[in-house]
Design an enzyme around this catalytic site. Structure first.
Site, PDB file in Angstrom:
ATOM      1  CD1 TRP A 164      -2.218  -2.479   1.953  1.00 50.00           C
ATOM      2  CD2 TRP A 164      -2.991  -1.799   0.026  1.00 50.00           C
ATOM      3  NE1 TRP A 164      -2.810  -3.165   1.577  1.00 50.00           N
ATOM      4  CE2 TRP A 164      -3.031  -2.585   0.811  1.00 50.00           C
ATOM      5  CE3 TRP A 164      -3.143  -1.257  -1.146  1.00 50.00           C
ATOM      6  CZ2 TRP A 164      -4.135  -3.536  -0.154  1.00 50.00           C
ATOM      7  CZ3 TRP A 164      -3.744  -1.296  -2.007  1.00 50.00           C
ATOM      8  CH2 TRP A 164      -4.849  -3.019  -1.778  1.00 50.00           C
ATOM      9  CG  ASP A 165       4.187   2.570   3.023  1.00 55.36           C
ATOM     10  OD1 ASP A 165       3.113   3.383   3.204  1.00 55.36           O
ATOM     11  OD2 ASP A 165       4.143   1.661   3.792  1.00 55.36           O
ATOM     12  CG  LEU A 166       6.233  -0.157  -2.339  1.00 57.72           C
ATOM     13  CD1 LEU A 166       6.319  -1.504  -2.180  1.00 57.72           C
ATOM     14  CD2 LEU A 166       7.137   0.843  -2.759  1.00 57.72           C
ATOM     15  N   GLY A 169       3.200   5.354  -3.473  1.00 63.28           N
ATOM     16  CA  GLY A 169       3.950   6.655  -3.792  1.00 63.28           C
ATOM     17  C   GLY A 169       3.975   7.054  -5.343  1.00 63.28           C
TER      18      GLY A 169
END
Lengths: 405, 405
Positions: A164-166, A169
């Site tokens: 989810w972070d990636l 981003g």
């Protein structure tokens, strides 16, 4: 890196994964990205994994190709300097990426008062400003209960990759570019908010899983089987584990040929009254018959014999490897034009990638390492804020600005 | 959707996850995106999960807000029509996204011969044109051996979320915008290749994991524990499982206060000769002492009591939920401004999201559903190729172009 965004100037004040990757993607396409950190490093400056000397591989991985300014953000004057940097003039500047609190000193109100046409990309946890991290977004969506073998019962399995972070981003880098396009057309800047939690639930919906859950409840655990398709791990005669998929008609035809199982497959098709040639879902529905067949055939062949046969037929497969093996694979790293062995702030030299895209018509410009913390404080403050060297030294003396020892 | 990219015209010919999401992100920011499919649907048209009538939730989730043209791509004349659409004139057109083979009829050579300033974004498997899917990229990187509880021994655990597809898709949307920016500056178009396998290994490197593997070998399995930080699943007195993290000093202070464990934590700090206040890695190194303490404290409290206390202190936590529960959560879906209940091509009405970003200064324009296959064949072929209605009918009669029955 490439030079698609050459001449663009951006400022980033953020930490952890999502927002730093967004800014790094922009830098690797040629933008000048100035990362601003707390003197001594922000909350992600010491994150694991670490180099031998204790410096963070993680930090130096996520900040490649940026310039670094260190400020004391705990004092009003340090925060003022960040506000000035973020809103510094220039037609190709006025672009700021942050994950700082939505209502804090980097609020849209504060920033836009200085530069109304600012493009402000803000990565958030929850849309309401509440905290959320990759792992809490994931746990709230139910995916950990679908991951891993059935034998785990009710125990959730967390993902290791911060997906989810990636995704947030990369989407933040895209949204920044979209907002810039709009500014160029209209002159208008604005705040673009990207909450991790929204990226999570929207993506589950985009994949059709939300509709599925509403219609038929929770998907069960399928272990390593790919839902709705032919795909699973198998083990060869010499004990090599491979992931083997067939989602297109061509991949299925190839697999049937390589494993010499046309007659058996036809037998299953006849007895089940179906055809596997066109519809991958049929292969999933009848996996109780197909998987044992493929398992037995794969188990008869050594990988060295199977691999070229699968490749020749355009089948989709891959070995299961350990990460160290992947890291030492010349095809993936050593001989991959994305990578270059460079010296990093930790003092270690190891391969690092530039932009994830490849532009066949352009040359890759060397992979640039992450900066030493504060290495560009002087040049950036003199360039962007027009400080004289006496003024800069005074800020350093007062410990408002940091630079390398 | 929003209108940041209003007036831009793009064509997409692709399937599965990565390339379709890239085009959808662009459409949800206001671009006109024309998706071209094989008549009757491409290889992803029937993908699971499916609606009651057999139509694909997946397909209608990944193609929202696009227009649809159906062509017979198995015939040279159908392929010719696609080439014409992809390279149709217009200053704000000439943008094509595809995952078709790099050396096939949609090669850069073929396309650029018709429109040299084309921006061509090509999602690939391997950089050399070989096949790779999310699952084979993942198996090759070693992450399945780091996922799941230690009790699984050597058995790999595949991720359920196609993280590499999703990341590739968002990055492809970004890279498309970067190439467009460049075209606007220089007049030059080009091909932008984004191989899934490169996105995978580059990301592992960006996160510092490649350097870690080269330095100290394979990371072991840590189950649901977050590597290098304080974070794990815990169970409350009433049997509710939560993910509880503390990566910043503030989150850790809050957690110590809420769980009333300052004295115990101080005792551990003294006996271990460390401090947990600033450095999350210390919390990980001494997790053998900290996790049992937190486990016992969480087990004494009911979630209804714990949740507001954690929220009040700005702690980062979240419940483990099943996906159906998430789908029915008003905060996440029903009352979330991203979502709108709309009627889809399957005939079903269910909530669907627009853009994952929120622009506080702009109004969301209604969420647009995926098109019915071929619904825009006539309008697009007349608009872009200047066909008269007789010419269009002739193409339909010859089954080169499809439209809804």
């Amino acid at each position: 890196m490439y030079e698609l965004l050459r001449g663009m100037h951006m400022v980033e004040a953020s930490s952890f994964v999502a927002c730093p990757t967004a800014a790094m993607y922009l830098a690797q396409m040629g933008a000048d990205v100035i990362r601003v950190d707390q003197i001594g490093g922000g909350p992600d400056f010491h994150r694991w994994p670490k180099a031998r000397n204790g410096q963070s591989y993680y930090w130096e991985g996520l900040n490649k190709g940026k310039r670094s300014v260190a400020l004391d953000l705990s004092r009003a004057e340090g925060r003022e300097l960040l506000l000035e940097l973020a809103t510094a003039p220039g037609e190709r500047a006025g672009i700021f990426l942050t994950n700082f609190p939505v209502n804090g000193f980097l609020s849209w109100e504060r920033l836009s008062a200085r530069r109304p046409d600012l493009v402000l990309t803000r990565v958030m946890g929850q849309a309401d400003g509440g905290p959320a991290l990759d792992y809490t977004v994931a746990s709230a969506l139910g995916i950990p209960f679908m991951t891993g073998p059935e034998s785990l019962g009710d125990a959730p399995v967390n993902a290791v990759l911060p997906a989810w972070d990636l995704l947030t981003g990369a989407y933040a880098a895209f949204a920044t570019m979209a907002a810039l396009h709009h500014r160029r057309e209209t002159g208008q800047g604005q705040e673009v908010r990207i909450p991790l939690a929204d990226v999570g639930i929207a993506t589950v919906a985009n994949l059709g899983m939300l509709a599925e859950a509403l219609r038929s409840g929770d998907r069960k655990r399928y272990g390593n089987e790919v839902f709705g398709a032919f795909g699973r791990d198998f083990v060869t005669a010499d004990g090599q584990r491979i992931m083997l998929m067939a989602i297109t008609p061509k991949q299925w035809r190839g697999l049937v040929r390589v494993l010499d199982m046309a007659a058996d497959v036809a037998g299953i098709e006849t007895s089940r009254g179906t055809s596997f040639a066109q519809d991958e879902a049929e292969r999933f529905l009848h996996r109780d018959a197909l998987y044992p067949l493929v398992e037995a055939r794969v188990a008869q062949r050594r990988l060295a014999e199977l691999a070229p046969a699968l490749d020749a037929e355009g089948c989709c497969w891959g070995p299961y490897r350990r990460m160290e093996e992947a890291a030492r694979d010349p095809a993936l790293v050593g001989g991959n034009p994305l990578f270059e062995a460079i010296r990093h702030p930790s003092g270690e030299t190891y391969p690092a990638p530039g932009a994830m895209a490849t532009l066949p018509a352009a040359s890759r410009i060397g992979v640039r390492p992450a900066p030493v913390l504060g290495a560009h404080s002087e040049e950036v403050l003199t360039e962007l804020l027009g400080l004289g060297s006496g003024q800069f030294s005074a800020l350093v003396d007062r410990k408002l600005v940091g630079r390398p020892a």
